[in-house]
Design a protein around this motif. Structure first.
Motif, PDB file in Angstrom:
ATOM      1  N   UNK A 283       0.831  -1.378  -0.082  1.00  0.00           N
ATOM      2  CA  UNK A 283      -0.074  -0.138  -0.069  1.00  0.00           C
ATOM      3  C   UNK A 283       0.813   1.188  -0.096  1.00  0.00           C
ATOM      4  N   UNK A 284       1.773   1.404   1.052  1.00  0.00           N
ATOM      5  CA  UNK A 284       2.728   2.222   0.719  1.00  0.00           C
ATOM      6  C   UNK A 284       3.484   2.805  -0.611  1.00  0.00           C
ATOM      7  N   UNK A 285       3.650   1.674  -1.223  1.00  0.00           N
ATOM      8  CA  UNK A 285       4.386   2.109  -2.465  1.00  0.00           C
ATOM      9  C   UNK A 285       3.156   2.595  -3.567  1.00  0.00           C
ATOM     10  N   UNK A 286       2.123   2.012  -3.747  1.00  0.00           N
ATOM     11  CA  UNK A 286       1.106   2.158  -4.672  1.00  0.00           C
ATOM     12  C   UNK A 286       0.499   3.482  -4.430  1.00  0.00           C
ATOM     13  N   UNK A 287       0.195   3.660  -3.197  1.00  0.00           N
ATOM     14  CA  UNK A 287      -0.523   5.222  -2.845  1.00  0.00           C
ATOM     15  C   UNK A 287       0.595   6.107  -2.879  1.00  0.00           C
ATOM     16  N   UNK A 288       1.929   5.905  -2.866  1.00  0.00           N
ATOM     17  CA  UNK A 288       2.711   7.211  -2.915  1.00  0.00           C
ATOM     18  C   UNK A 288       2.765   7.296  -4.466  1.00  0.00           C
ATOM     19  N   UNK A 289       3.020   6.462  -5.354  1.00  0.00           N
ATOM     20  CA  UNK A 289       3.192   6.689  -6.760  1.00  0.00           C
ATOM     21  C   UNK A 289       1.739   7.248  -7.345  1.00  0.00           C
ATOM     22  N   UNK A 290       0.572   6.865  -6.941  1.00  0.00           N
ATOM     23  CA  UNK A 290      -0.483   7.394  -7.163  1.00  0.00           C
ATOM     24  C   UNK A 290      -0.795   9.078  -6.719  1.00  0.00           C
ATOM     25  N   UNK A 291       0.064   9.148  -5.533  1.00  0.00           N
ATOM     26  CA  UNK A 291      -0.168  10.477  -4.891  1.00  0.00           C
ATOM     27  C   UNK A 291       0.756  11.409  -5.884  1.00  0.00           C
ATOM     28  N   UNK A 292       1.929  10.893  -6.172  1.00  0.00           N
ATOM     29  CA  UNK A 292       2.835  11.921  -7.148  1.00  0.00           C
ATOM     30  C   UNK A 292       2.083  12.149  -8.382  1.00  0.00           C
ATOM     31  N   UNK A 293       1.397  11.010  -9.001  1.00  0.00           N
ATOM     32  CA  UNK A 293       0.909  11.409 -10.432  1.00  0.00           C
ATOM     33  C   UNK A 293      -0.415  12.216 -10.251  1.00  0.00           C
ATOM     34  N   UNK A 294      -0.940  12.114  -9.234  1.00  0.00           N
ATOM     35  CA  UNK A 294      -2.250  13.305  -8.875  1.00  0.00           C
ATOM     36  C   UNK A 294      -1.823  14.728  -8.573  1.00  0.00           C
ATOM     37  N   UNK A 295      -0.839  14.666  -7.958  1.00  0.00           N
ATOM     38  CA  UNK A 295      -0.236  16.221  -7.292  1.00  0.00           C
ATOM     39  C   UNK A 295       0.285  16.701  -8.615  1.00  0.00           C
ATOM     40  N   UNK A 402      12.407   3.389  -0.418  1.00  0.00           N
ATOM     41  CA  UNK A 402      12.644   2.582   0.846  1.00  0.00           C
ATOM     42  C   UNK A 402      11.707   1.227   0.718  1.00  0.00           C
ATOM     43  N   UNK A 403      10.748   1.234  -0.127  1.00  0.00           N
ATOM     44  CA  UNK A 403      10.135   0.027  -0.675  1.00  0.00           C
ATOM     45  C   UNK A 403      10.869  -1.124  -1.290  1.00  0.00           C
ATOM     46  N   UNK A 404      11.795  -0.473  -2.170  1.00  0.00           N
ATOM     47  CA  UNK A 404      12.531  -1.476  -2.755  1.00  0.00           C
ATOM     48  C   UNK A 404      14.099  -1.644  -2.195  1.00  0.00           C
ATOM     49  N   UNK A 405      14.668  -2.737  -2.678  1.00  0.00           N
ATOM     50  CA  UNK A 405      16.197  -2.927  -2.282  1.00  0.00           C
ATOM     51  C   UNK A 405      16.918  -1.733  -2.791  1.00  0.00           C
ATOM     52  N   UNK A 406      18.278  -1.594  -1.931  1.00  0.00           N
ATOM     53  CA  UNK A 406      18.969  -0.690  -2.417  1.00  0.00           C
ATOM     54  C   UNK A 406      19.563  -0.740  -4.029  1.00  0.00           C
ATOM     55  N   UNK A 407      19.950  -2.053  -4.155  1.00  0.00           N
ATOM     56  CA  UNK A 407      20.320  -2.512  -5.615  1.00  0.00           C
ATOM     57  C   UNK A 407      19.382  -2.386  -6.628  1.00  0.00           C
ATOM     58  N   UNK A 408      18.111  -1.883  -6.409  1.00  0.00           N
ATOM     59  CA  UNK A 408      17.027  -1.620  -7.151  1.00  0.00           C
ATOM     60  C   UNK A 408      16.723  -0.313  -7.363  1.00  0.00           C
ATOM     61  N   UNK A 512      -4.498   4.856   2.115  1.00  0.00           N
ATOM     62  CA  UNK A 512      -3.665   3.753   1.908  1.00  0.00           C
ATOM     63  C   UNK A 512      -2.191   3.980   2.463  1.00  0.00           C
ATOM     64  N   UNK A 513      -1.892   5.318   2.540  1.00  0.00           N
ATOM     65  CA  UNK A 513      -0.374   5.498   3.121  1.00  0.00           C
ATOM     66  C   UNK A 513      -0.404   5.174   4.625  1.00  0.00           C
ATOM     67  N   UNK A 514       0.860   4.333   4.982  1.00  0.00           N
ATOM     68  CA  UNK A 514       0.949   4.103   6.206  1.00  0.00           C
ATOM     69  C   UNK A 514       1.006   5.531   7.123  1.00  0.00           C
ATOM     70  N   UNK A 515       0.281   5.087   8.732  1.00  0.00           N
ATOM     71  CA  UNK A 515       0.455   5.926   9.400  1.00  0.00           C
ATOM     72  C   UNK A 515       1.705   6.335  10.115  1.00  0.00           C
ATOM     73  N   UNK A 516       1.749   6.986  11.502  1.00  0.00           N
ATOM     74  CA  UNK A 516       3.060   6.835  12.272  1.00  0.00           C
ATOM     75  C   UNK A 516       3.094   5.546  12.849  1.00  0.00           C
ATOM     76  N   UNK A 517       4.376   5.312  12.652  1.00  0.00           N
ATOM     77  CA  UNK A 517       4.959   4.171  13.081  1.00  0.00           C
ATOM     78  C   UNK A 517       4.892   4.026  14.937  1.00  0.00           C
ATOM     79  N   UNK A 518       4.673   2.813  15.261  1.00  0.00           N
ATOM     80  CA  UNK A 518       4.628   2.783  16.816  1.00  0.00           C
ATOM     81  C   UNK A 518       6.115   3.081  17.453  1.00  0.00           C
ATOM     82  N   UNK A 519       6.089   3.747  18.706  1.00  0.00           N
ATOM     83  CA  UNK A 519       7.119   4.156  19.278  1.00  0.00           C
ATOM     84  C   UNK A 519       8.088   2.920  19.358  1.00  0.00           C
TER      85      UNK A 519
END
Length: 535
Positions: A283-295, A402-408, A512-519
């Motif tokens: 969800x974090x990956x897909x929501x982020x790319x859609x947000x970029x496109x719409x923005x 950060x959703x993808x490995x560094x080598x990608x 769909x974007x993740x919220x605040x991570x737990x402490x």
């Protein structure tokens, strides 16, 4: 540089060589310089279009269609090759790709500066798009490979702030150059920056690549290029005709979509895919790319008409228009590097949602502007839009990368930039078509005094109407008021449509974007090398 595994106490393999780690901020400065010329060039061209449209020797005498293709040729090649260039960077080495892209971009700039016709300018702008396509993904991919994970949000924030710097420098530089030199100087100014960037890259930037790239996926690469080119061309052509129901437009767009669907299906079944489609299940990956496109859909359309509002309706020069955009750029430069601090406190979901709502408010404000709106109001709106963008781009870019490995990293950067570019192209085409359609409908009833052969051309845009009014002499003065009124009405409709798209982006992020991570310490924090380990 060595690290210690928290589980066993044994030394872990170093992620980044110490020599690279020490010069990481200098490397970031070089990457931003590379990014600067690519973004700066497009913002410069926006203020130069009126001059290029002037007859020789002042300009090239380019028609409205030729001006659009001078912009669109770059967009078409750039968007079509972004994904491929990211894959090549992962496989061949990002530094090599960067050097190649900057060199081609510089060569295209020189050739564009000395174009003798609109057709030549269009061709050389396409060459610049080729170079830019190899620069943009590589800068972000190199960044991800020279910064540790916990420093990446800060670095990406600074990288995004560099876009704000380019937005500010571009129109101002373009305005100054056009006041003192010929139109080609807006392209030639890239050359010294390219030379400095090339030398700095050779000296400072390390090479990196995917150590296990696997087999080539030529079918996947070909499908991605064909699909993206068809889709973007169809979007551009629809905007040019101001009619997305035209059979040629529909056939091209649907053909592009069909090829891209085939690309996805092929990648899902391929044992060595160019990109793992499974990433889009996050969800974090897909929501982020859609947000970029719409923005960028919303913002690019508004950027397109705001230039005409400032120059044609309000009467400001190219340089003055550039200066008026400074608050938008300043807000991005101020807030983007600090966005990570707000995300740490409130979470990416809340920050990005608030940013998109702020952008929507700024866009909707254009729906209330008229020919006498105080300039300070417009400056406040630009600042709010910049602040909103500064709290969208860094968090969503971090989510993608950060959703993808560094080598990608090259593939991730390519996906990020592809969605942004396609969203922007859609925004210019769809919102530009809406603007043209409403304007044409309003101005047609006022063109009775215009010679019959020139009426169709006079109704295409406010620039066309004012140009014909000027050639008509005293009789043409009666057209100026109706032209301004028609444009402002069209701008209002387009601005509200843009705001609606931004609100749709806010809804996607909220859901769909993740919220605040737990402490508590994150897995990344546990792997972070200590200062003692670095020493």
């Amino acid at each position: 540089m060595s690290t210690t595994s928290p589980a066993s106490g044994a030394p872990a393999a170093p992620r980044i060589p110490e020599a690279v780690h020490r010069r990481r901020w200098a490397i970031l400065a070089v990457l931003m310089l590379s990014l600067l010329i690519v973004v700066l060039d497009n913002s410069i061209l926006n203020v130069a279009v009126k001059t290029i449209a002037s007859p020789a020797p002042t300009g090239l005498g380019a028609t409205q269609s030729e001006l659009e293709w001078a912009i669109n040729a770059y967009t078409l090649v750039f968007a079509g090759l972004l994904f491929t260039s990211g894959l090549l960077g992962d496989r061949l080495g990002r530094k090599k790709i960067l050097l190649f892209g900057i060199t081609v971009f510089g060569l295209g700039s020189v050739l564009a500066a000395f174009s003798n016709s609109p057709d030549q300018l269009i061709a050389f702008r396409a060459l610049m798009g080729l170079g830019g396509a190899f620069v943009m993904p590589a800068t972000l991919a190199v960044l991800m490979n020279v910064f540790e994970r916990e420093e990446q949000p800060k670095a990406i924030g600074i990288w995004a702030g560099g876009v704000g710097l380019a937005i500010a420098i571009g129109p101002i530089t373009g305005g100054v150059l056009l006041q003192h030199f010929w139109w080609g100087s807006v392209f030639l100014v890239n050359v010294p920056v390219v030379i400095i960037a090339l030398i700095a890259m050779v000296v400072l930037v390390p090479d990196s690549r995917d150590p296990n790239p696997g087999k080539l996926d030529p079918v996947g690469v070909l499908l991605s290029v064909v699909g993206l080119v068809l889709l973007v061309y169809g979007i551009i052509h629809g905007g040019e005709l101001a009619d997305f129901t035209d059979p040629t437009v529909l056939a091209t767009i649907l053909g592009g979509v069909a090829v891209l669907v085939g690309f996805v299906l092929y990648e899902k079944r391929c044992d060595h895919p160019a990109i793992d489609i499974g990433y889009f299940k996050k969800p974090a990956f897909s929501a982020a790319v859609v947000a970029i496109a719409l923005t960028f859909f919303a913002l690019m359309g508004v950027t397109f008409f705001s230039v005409f509002y400032m120059q044609s309706v309000r009467g400001y020069s190219a340089l003055e228009s550039g200066l008026l955009i400074l608050p938008l750029a300043a807000a991005q430069m101020i807030f983007a590097p600090r966005a990570r601090l707000v995300v740490d406190r409130f979470g990416a979901r809340a920050v990005c949602t608030a940013g998109l709502v702020l952008v929507a408010v700024g866009l909707a404000a254009f729906g209330l502007f008229d020919a006498t709106t105080p300039i300070w109001v417009m400056e406040v709106v630009f600042f709010l839009q910049g602040a909103g963008m500064a709290h969208i781009m860094p968090p969503v870019t971090v989510s993608i990368m950060q959703a993808l490995p560094r080598e990608k990293a090259g593939s991730g950067s390519a996906v990020n930039n592809t969605f942004r570019q396609v969203g922007g192209a859609l925004g210019v085409a769809v919102l530009g078509s809406l603007l043209s359609t409403v304007y044409r409908g309003d101005i047609e009833g006022h063109l009775g005094a215009v010679p019959e052969g020139a009426r169709k051309a006079a109704g295409e845009s406010i620039e066309a109407t004012l140009g014909i009014a000027e050639r008509m002499g005293p009789e043409g003065k009666a057209l100026i008021g109706p032209a301004n009124d028609a444009f402002i009405h069209a701008m209002h409709i387009t601005a509200f449509a843009s705001a609606g798209v931004a609100l749709l982006g806010a809804l996607v992020v909220l859901l769909f974007l993740p919220g605040k991570p737990p402490a508590g310490p994150s897995p990344q924090a546990q792997d972070r090398p200590t200062e003692a380990a670095r020493r």
